[in-house]
Design a protein around this motif. Structure first.
Motif, PDB file in Angstrom:
ATOM      1  N   LEU A 227       0.843  -1.186   0.000  1.00  0.00           N
ATOM      2  CA  LEU A 227       0.000   0.000   0.000  1.00  0.00           C
ATOM      3  C   LEU A 227       0.880   1.238   0.000  1.00  0.00           C
ATOM      4  CD1 LEU A 227      -1.347  -2.291   2.036  1.00  0.00           C
ATOM      5  CD2 LEU A 227      -3.127  -0.602   2.096  1.00  0.00           C
ATOM      6  N   VAL A 228       0.453   2.249  -0.719  1.00  0.00           N
ATOM      7  CA  VAL A 228       1.137   3.535  -0.699  1.00  0.00           C
ATOM      8  C   VAL A 228       0.252   4.487   0.086  1.00  0.00           C
ATOM      9  CG1 VAL A 228       2.011   5.467  -2.065  1.00  0.00           C
ATOM     10  CG2 VAL A 228       2.254   3.115  -2.910  1.00  0.00           C
ATOM     11  N   ALA A 229       0.821   5.063   1.153  1.00  0.00           N
ATOM     12  CA  ALA A 229       0.070   5.975   2.019  1.00  0.00           C
ATOM     13  C   ALA A 229       0.709   7.356   1.967  1.00  0.00           C
ATOM     14  CB  ALA A 229       0.052   5.445   3.446  1.00  0.00           C
ATOM     15  N   ARG A 230      -0.126   8.363   2.063  1.00  0.00           N
ATOM     16  CA  ARG A 230       0.367   9.741   2.109  1.00  0.00           C
ATOM     17  C   ARG A 230       0.548  10.107   3.578  1.00  0.00           C
ATOM     18  NH1 ARG A 230       0.820  13.008  -1.755  1.00  0.00           N
ATOM     19  NH2 ARG A 230      -0.758  12.062  -3.068  1.00  0.00           N
ATOM     20  N   GLU A 231       1.751  10.573   3.925  1.00  0.00           N
ATOM     21  CA  GLU A 231       2.046  10.985   5.292  1.00  0.00           C
ATOM     22  C   GLU A 231       1.486  12.379   5.547  1.00  0.00           C
ATOM     23  OE1 GLU A 231       6.320  10.450   5.164  1.00  0.00           O
ATOM     24  OE2 GLU A 231       6.082   8.569   6.281  1.00  0.00           O
TER      25      GLU A 231
END
Length: 160
Positions: free
Chosen positions: A141-145
């Protein structure tokens, strides 16, 4: 053998380096941060939590019950998966991710091939993988911080 052209190039590159050092100097702690980032590359994978919850202690994903719930977390991002078996013997994976997940990819490996599929997590972090063949898989998964940067969260491998 060096020629005058090489000397001119060296002087030009030295001038460019000097300009960028003056305009945009390297942060003092950049080397230390990069070493820490490389050292911690797989640390989150090592600390991920895998919890298998099912109706019966003896029923797994491939068990007769046909469903299982898996939960993964690294302390920042959590993923809940519900794996169910259809009449055809193939599986459906319904997932929910918290945080600002913007992309979900499933890497599905069996002894003969590696297959990848993507799903849109939607605005509420819900995603679905339909018609999944039995085997070993993991999610990326790619998550935005909160600061706007991107971070990858990888689940441990699990059996579908």
């Amino acid at each position: 053998m060096r020629n005058d052209h090489d000397t001119v190039d060296d002087a030009l590159f030295a001038a460019l380096r000097g300009m960028w050092r003056a305009i945009d100097p390297m942060p003092d702690d950049l080397v230390d941060r990069m070493l820490a980032a490389v050292a911690m590359e797989d640390l989150s994978g090592e600390y991920e939590l895998l919890t298998l919850v099912s109706d019966s202690e003896s029923v797994g994903v491939r068990g007769e019950g046909g469903t299982a719930t898996l939960q993964f977390s690294d302390g920042t991002t959590s993923v809940l998966l519900h794996v169910s078996t259809g009449a055809s013997g193939r599986h459906r994976i319904d997932g929910w991710a918290d945080g600002s997940v913007i992309a979900v990819r499933m890497v599905h490996t069996d002894p003969a091939t590696t297959d990848e599929a993507t799903a849109d997590p939607g605005s509420h972090g819900r995603f679905v993988f339909d018609d999944v063949t039995p085997g070993v898989a993991c999610l990326r998964l790619v998550a935005r911080e909160s600061g706007g940067g991107l971070r990858e969260f990888r689940t441990p491998q699990f059996e579908v």
